[in-house]
Design a protein around this motif. Sequence first.
Motif, PDB file in Angstrom:
ATOM      1  N   ASN A  24     -10.134  -4.065   7.282  1.00  0.00           N
ATOM      2  CA  ASN A  24      -8.700  -4.234   7.088  1.00  0.00           C
ATOM      3  C   ASN A  24      -8.085  -4.538   8.447  1.00  0.00           C
ATOM      4  O   ASN A  24      -7.936  -3.649   9.283  1.00  0.00           O
ATOM      5  CB  ASN A  24      -8.117  -2.944   6.486  1.00  0.00           C
TER       6      ASN A  24
ATOM      7  N   PHE B 157       0.869  -1.185   0.000  1.00  0.00           N
ATOM      8  CA  PHE B 157       0.000   0.000   0.000  1.00  0.00           C
ATOM      9  C   PHE B 157       0.896   1.220   0.000  1.00  0.00           C
ATOM     10  O   PHE B 157       1.513   1.574   1.001  1.00  0.00           O
ATOM     11  CB  PHE B 157      -0.916   0.006   1.229  1.00  0.00           C
TER      12      PHE B 157
ATOM     13  N   LEU C 153       1.236   7.869   7.812  1.00  0.00           N
ATOM     14  CA  LEU C 153       1.389   6.460   7.433  1.00  0.00           C
ATOM     15  C   LEU C 153       2.589   6.291   6.509  1.00  0.00           C
ATOM     16  O   LEU C 153       2.750   7.027   5.531  1.00  0.00           O
ATOM     17  CB  LEU C 153       0.116   5.965   6.720  1.00  0.00           C
TER      18      LEU C 153
ATOM     19  N   ALA D 103      -3.791  -2.678  -2.939  1.00  0.00           N
ATOM     20  CA  ALA D 103      -4.657  -2.151  -1.876  1.00  0.00           C
ATOM     21  C   ALA D 103      -5.815  -3.125  -1.701  1.00  0.00           C
ATOM     22  O   ALA D 103      -6.142  -3.889  -2.621  1.00  0.00           O
ATOM     23  CB  ALA D 103      -5.202  -0.766  -2.227  1.00  0.00           C
ATOM     24  N   LEU D 104      -6.437  -3.068  -0.546  1.00  0.00           N
ATOM     25  CA  LEU D 104      -7.588  -3.937  -0.300  1.00  0.00           C
ATOM     26  C   LEU D 104      -8.722  -3.611  -1.281  1.00  0.00           C
ATOM     27  O   LEU D 104      -9.470  -4.497  -1.703  1.00  0.00           O
ATOM     28  CB  LEU D 104      -8.032  -3.774   1.164  1.00  0.00           C
ATOM     29  N   GLN D 105      -8.822  -2.329  -1.672  1.00  0.00           N
ATOM     30  CA  GLN D 105      -9.857  -1.947  -2.640  1.00  0.00           C
ATOM     31  C   GLN D 105      -9.695  -2.736  -3.937  1.00  0.00           C
ATOM     32  O   GLN D 105     -10.669  -3.244  -4.509  1.00  0.00           O
ATOM     33  CB  GLN D 105      -9.760  -0.431  -2.950  1.00  0.00           C
TER      34      GLN D 105
ATOM     35  N   ILE E  49     -13.513  -1.437   4.128  1.00  0.00           N
ATOM     36  CA  ILE E  49     -13.566  -1.235   2.680  1.00  0.00           C
ATOM     37  C   ILE E  49     -14.782  -1.991   2.148  1.00  0.00           C
ATOM     38  O   ILE E  49     -14.954  -3.178   2.449  1.00  0.00           O
ATOM     39  CB  ILE E  49     -12.279  -1.774   2.011  1.00  0.00           C
TER      40      ILE E  49
ATOM     41  N   ARG F 190       3.477  -6.093   3.071  1.00  0.00           N
ATOM     42  CA  ARG F 190       2.768  -6.089   4.352  1.00  0.00           C
ATOM     43  C   ARG F 190       1.909  -7.339   4.488  1.00  0.00           C
ATOM     44  O   ARG F 190       1.654  -8.042   3.512  1.00  0.00           O
ATOM     45  CB  ARG F 190       1.898  -4.830   4.484  1.00  0.00           C
TER      46      ARG F 190
HETATM   47  O1  LIG Z   1      -5.602  -1.424   1.454  1.00  0.00           O
HETATM   48  C1  LIG Z   1      -5.677  -0.338   2.070  1.00  0.00           C
HETATM   49  N1  LIG Z   1      -6.545   0.617   1.649  1.00  0.00           N
HETATM   50  C2  LIG Z   1      -6.668   1.827   2.266  1.00  0.00           C
HETATM   51  O2  LIG Z   1      -7.479   2.693   1.836  1.00  0.00           O
HETATM   52  C3  LIG Z   1      -5.836   2.074   3.362  1.00  0.00           C
HETATM   53  N2  LIG Z   1      -5.704   3.134   4.201  1.00  0.00           N
HETATM   54  C4  LIG Z   1      -4.750   2.797   5.114  1.00  0.00           C
HETATM   55  O3  LIG Z   1      -4.365   3.520   6.068  1.00  0.00           O
HETATM   56  N3  LIG Z   1      -4.268   1.539   4.863  1.00  0.00           N
HETATM   57  C5  LIG Z   1      -4.918   1.073   3.776  1.00  0.00           C
HETATM   58  N4  LIG Z   1      -4.871  -0.121   3.119  1.00  0.00           N
END
Ligand SMILES: O=c1[nH]c(=O)c2[nH]c(=O)[nH]c2[nH]1
Length: 302
Positions: free
Chosen positions: A249, A163, A174, A221-223, A279, A180
């Motif tokens: 998450n 991410f 962050l 990303a999880l999205q 998410i 990760r």
């Molecule tokens: O996969 C993620 N999406 C996010 O939108 C996000 N925001 C965050 O702080 N970590 C993550 N991880």
Amino acid sequence: MAIVLGPNRYGKAESRVVRIQRDTPRHEIRDLNVSTALRGWFDAAHIEGDQSAVLPTDSQKQTVYAYAKQAAWDTTEEYALTLARHFVDDIEPVDTARVEIEEYAWERVTTADGAEHDHTWVRRGPEVRTVAVTVSGAGAAQRTWVVGGVKDLTILKSTGSEFRGFLQDPYTVLEPAADRVMATSLVAGWRFSTLEVDWDEAYASIRQALVATFANLHSLALQQTLYAMGRAVLEACPEVAEIRLSAPNKHHFAYDLARFGIENRGEIFHAADRPYGLIQATVMHDDAEDAGPAWESFTGLV
Ligand SMILES: O=c1[nH]c(=O)c2[nH]c(=O)[nH]c2[nH]1
């Protein structure tokens, strides 16, 4: 300005039904949490306290148990369909019935010789299979919606997730992550476009599409992972019109061991339980029919 009664429904929530089929020495088990909700001509019950149209929630519960035995059903979806149709077709004031079921999976115990035991199981979970059936209207105009699903499908990958490149503002602290842990406990519901479905087979192939995509996609990303999981389900199961996914998450923060002079090479984490990112995404065929009441949850469990 008048005060009026708006939409209403009522039913019995969370009847715990366990069916054991014991016709042969090898027993079969289905373990369900069943909720029923009825809509219809219940204005008088609310406005005048007139119970003449009200089928007690207790009777709904008794029906749930009676139908567990009397109705011919193999899959939970078939049982839910039969129950919902019964309330709409046979109980005069009922216009719409919704049956929501959580199903708890049991796995056969394997004995020392590797054989599956005939009548002993271990609970498999926390994953729960869900079903929501809504039946509305009478005769040829009757409509039916089926939403299958899974919840608490807890899944983790120890690499293959990053991410970075995210928007920065004055409050962004962050650190970008190139490698990760990614973990979630997925809640998903999928709406079928037809009733011509092998329900158990569909569940198995959808679950497989979800977990295989989570595992195999290198995630930015999880999205992105969620959207890919949704696409994979629509590709694996043509009877699904739409899937809704919700994924906390479950952050795993690398623990700061440098304070003790110990190097942490992505091996020791603090698994935080809150707060968590949440998410959510819907993935659907662009020509999917209107969802109607398919997603109008009664208990919030399904
Ligand atoms: O996969 C993620 N999406 C996010 O939108 C996000 N925001 C965050 O702080 N970590 C993550 N991880």
